[in-house]
Design a protein around this motif. Structure first.
Motif, PDB file in Angstrom:
ATOM      1  N   ARG A 273       1.213  -1.299  -0.120  1.00 31.57           N
ATOM      2  CA  ARG A 273       0.161   0.094   0.256  1.00 31.57           C
ATOM      3  C   ARG A 273       0.826   1.435  -0.255  1.00 31.57           C
ATOM      4  N   SER A 274       1.624   1.180   1.160  1.00 33.15           N
ATOM      5  CA  SER A 274       2.186   1.810   0.606  1.00 33.15           C
ATOM      6  C   SER A 274       3.374   2.519  -0.267  1.00 33.15           C
ATOM      7  N   SER A 275       3.891   1.820  -1.269  1.00 37.56           N
ATOM      8  CA  SER A 275       4.420   1.615  -2.387  1.00 37.56           C
ATOM      9  C   SER A 275       3.327   1.953  -3.324  1.00 37.56           C
ATOM     10  N   GLN A 276       2.600   2.045  -2.817  1.00 33.09           N
ATOM     11  CA  GLN A 276       1.613   2.479  -4.218  1.00 33.09           C
ATOM     12  C   GLN A 276       1.262   3.898  -4.467  1.00 33.09           C
ATOM     13  N   GLN A 277       1.418   3.759  -2.893  1.00 32.41           N
ATOM     14  CA  GLN A 277       0.945   5.756  -3.022  1.00 32.41           C
ATOM     15  C   GLN A 277       1.802   6.417  -2.884  1.00 32.41           C
ATOM     16  N   LEU A 278       3.346   5.935  -3.059  1.00 33.28           N
ATOM     17  CA  LEU A 278       4.306   6.426  -3.052  1.00 33.28           C
ATOM     18  C   LEU A 278       4.341   6.532  -4.473  1.00 33.28           C
ATOM     19  N   GLU A 279       4.084   5.784  -5.808  1.00 35.07           N
ATOM     20  CA  GLU A 279       3.307   5.839  -7.045  1.00 35.07           C
ATOM     21  C   GLU A 279       3.051   7.302  -7.140  1.00 35.07           C
ATOM     22  N   ARG A 280       2.055   7.071  -6.845  1.00 38.77           N
ATOM     23  CA  ARG A 280       0.640   7.645  -7.160  1.00 38.77           C
ATOM     24  C   ARG A 280       1.294   9.520  -6.565  1.00 38.77           C
ATOM     25  N   ASN A 281       1.844   9.550  -5.667  1.00 38.84           N
ATOM     26  CA  ASN A 281       2.078  10.907  -5.352  1.00 38.84           C
ATOM     27  C   ASN A 281       2.589  11.221  -6.086  1.00 38.84           C
ATOM     28  N   VAL A 282       4.015  10.109  -6.502  1.00 37.02           N
ATOM     29  CA  VAL A 282       4.958  10.257  -7.587  1.00 37.02           C
ATOM     30  C   VAL A 282       4.970  11.396  -9.200  1.00 37.02           C
ATOM     31  N   GLN A 283       3.226  10.308  -9.833  1.00 40.05           N
ATOM     32  CA  GLN A 283       2.998  11.157 -10.611  1.00 40.05           C
ATOM     33  C   GLN A 283       2.593  11.702 -10.861  1.00 40.05           C
ATOM     34  N   GLN A 284       2.189  12.118  -9.459  1.00 35.90           N
ATOM     35  CA  GLN A 284       0.784  13.705  -9.300  1.00 35.90           C
ATOM     36  C   GLN A 284       1.879  15.077 -10.050  1.00 35.90           C
ATOM     37  N   ARG A 285       3.130  14.045  -8.604  1.00 33.89           N
ATOM     38  CA  ARG A 285       4.492  15.331  -8.198  1.00 33.89           C
ATOM     39  C   ARG A 285       4.719  15.696  -9.927  1.00 33.89           C
ATOM     40  N   THR A 286       4.768  14.786 -11.081  1.00 32.81           N
ATOM     41  CA  THR A 286       5.529  14.483 -11.722  1.00 32.81           C
ATOM     42  C   THR A 286       4.865  15.844 -13.163  1.00 32.81           C
ATOM     43  N   GLN A 287       3.101  15.029 -12.748  1.00 29.17           N
ATOM     44  CA  GLN A 287       2.169  15.938 -13.744  1.00 29.17           C
ATOM     45  C   GLN A 287       2.138  17.538 -12.947  1.00 29.17           C
ATOM     46  N   GLU A 288       2.601  17.951 -11.681  1.00 33.41           N
ATOM     47  CA  GLU A 288       2.415  19.842 -11.506  1.00 33.41           C
ATOM     48  C   GLU A 288       4.262  19.804 -11.850  1.00 33.41           C
ATOM     49  N   LEU A 289       5.181  18.938 -11.758  1.00 32.52           N
ATOM     50  CA  LEU A 289       6.147  19.347 -12.839  1.00 32.52           C
ATOM     51  C   LEU A 289       5.979  20.287 -14.380  1.00 32.52           C
ATOM     52  N   ALA A 290       5.475  18.788 -14.983  1.00 33.67           N
ATOM     53  CA  ALA A 290       5.304  19.163 -16.602  1.00 33.67           C
ATOM     54  C   ALA A 290       4.661  20.586 -16.996  1.00 33.67           C
ATOM     55  N   GLU A 291       3.473  20.649 -15.779  1.00 36.95           N
ATOM     56  CA  GLU A 291       2.883  22.027 -15.912  1.00 36.95           C
ATOM     57  C   GLU A 291       3.798  22.645 -15.286  1.00 36.95           C
ATOM     58  N   ALA A 292       3.750  23.259 -14.952  1.00 39.32           N
ATOM     59  CA  ALA A 292       4.976  24.326 -14.073  1.00 39.32           C
ATOM     60  C   ALA A 292       5.849  24.280 -15.361  1.00 39.32           C
ATOM     61  N   ASN A 293       6.527  23.476 -15.734  1.00 42.00           N
ATOM     62  CA  ASN A 293       7.537  23.583 -17.010  1.00 42.00           C
ATOM     63  C   ASN A 293       7.125  24.363 -18.169  1.00 42.00           C
ATOM     64  N   ALA A 294       5.901  23.797 -18.477  1.00 39.02           N
ATOM     65  CA  ALA A 294       4.845  24.693 -19.128  1.00 39.02           C
ATOM     66  C   ALA A 294       5.051  25.484 -19.572  1.00 39.02           C
ATOM     67  N   GLN A 295       4.504  26.437 -18.428  1.00 39.55           N
ATOM     68  CA  GLN A 295       3.883  27.616 -17.702  1.00 39.55           C
ATOM     69  C   GLN A 295       5.222  28.225 -18.213  1.00 39.55           C
ATOM     70  N   LEU A 296       6.077  27.992 -17.740  1.00 37.45           N
ATOM     71  CA  LEU A 296       7.866  28.743 -17.543  1.00 37.45           C
ATOM     72  C   LEU A 296       7.836  28.276 -19.385  1.00 37.45           C
ATOM     73  N   THR A 297       8.318  27.624 -19.183  1.00 40.30           N
ATOM     74  CA  THR A 297       8.213  27.814 -21.173  1.00 40.30           C
ATOM     75  C   THR A 297       7.241  28.640 -21.661  1.00 40.30           C
ATOM     76  N   ARG A 298       6.616  28.957 -21.691  1.00 42.21           N
ATOM     77  CA  ARG A 298       5.892  30.146 -21.867  1.00 42.21           C
ATOM     78  C   ARG A 298       5.980  31.336 -21.476  1.00 42.21           C
ATOM     79  N   LEU A 299       6.371  31.308 -20.244  1.00 42.14           N
ATOM     80  CA  LEU A 299       6.628  32.469 -19.619  1.00 42.14           C
ATOM     81  C   LEU A 299       7.984  33.217 -20.458  1.00 42.14           C
ATOM     82  N   ASN A 300       8.400  32.743 -20.696  1.00 41.79           N
ATOM     83  CA  ASN A 300      10.166  32.173 -21.466  1.00 41.79           C
ATOM     84  C   ASN A 300       9.290  32.391 -22.786  1.00 41.79           C
ATOM     85  N   LYS A 301       8.903  32.365 -23.805  1.00 45.20           N
ATOM     86  CA  LYS A 301       8.829  32.955 -24.878  1.00 45.20           C
ATOM     87  C   LYS A 301       8.035  34.201 -25.214  1.00 45.20           C
TER      88      LYS A 301
END
Length: 177
Positions: A131-159
């Motif tokens: 269960r802990s491993s599954q929760q950790l995997e969900r957290n990693v996927q959520q943080r990865t999605q958040e980072l991808a969104e932040a990176n897309a926002q930074l790319t737009r701001l840089n342009k």
């Protein structure tokens, strides 16, 4: 022992048989109802130490009915109480009283219960780890999605910054030339 039952208590007074050896489903249901109705379910868990019941040594009607249901003259009853995980009970029966006697049968049941407790605790720990491993995997996927969104926002701001600098630079050079 010719017969054996292992149960897990999903709720108080509600054992669920997990292993039946030499016992039919119908007999197991009758034993479950007998344990529940007689209050032995609670007694087994309150006093989990293995104890041997012999037909010639008892006049207890509850034990006598258990002997009848199991078709046995000797029964060993033990509670299974791990630190983590579900509690349960173990019933072992034989047709006659063997040479092993009371002490040997109780010691065998104690060893068996100890191994069952270890298995239940290991299973509970493995399940918790999973269960802990599954929760950790969900957290990693959520943080990865958040980072991808932040990176897309930074790319737009840089342009937008680059476009602004380019426009300002163009506007400053035109009057100078």
């Amino acid at each position: 022992f010719a017969k054996g039952l292992i149960c897990v208590y999903e709720a108080p007074d509600a054992p669920t048989w997990r292993a039946l050896i030499g016992i039919s489903e119908q007999t197991a249901r009758e034993i479950r109802e007998h344990l529940r109705a007689s209050g032995w379910s609670r007694t087994i868990l309150e006093r989990p130490a293995p104890r041997r019941l012999a037909a010639q040594d008892t006049k207890d009607p509850v034990a006598t009915r258990l002997f009848e249901l199991l078709g046995s003259r000797s029964v060993v009853v033990a509670g299974i109480k791990p630190n983590t995980g579900p509690v349960g009970c173990l019933l072992l029966a034989r047709a006659g009283v063997g040479a092993a006697g009371e002490r040997g049968e109780e010691e065998f049941a104690a060893v068996l219960v100890t191994q069952l407790v270890i298995a239940i605790e290991n299973s509970a720990l493995y399940e918790e780890l999973w269960r802990s491993s599954q929760q950790l995997e969900r957290n990693v996927q959520q943080r990865t999605q958040e980072l991808a969104e932040a990176n897309a926002q930074l790319t737009r701001l840089n342009k937008a910054k680059s476009d602004f600098v380019s426009a300002v630079s163009h506007e400053l050079r035109t009057p100078l030339s």
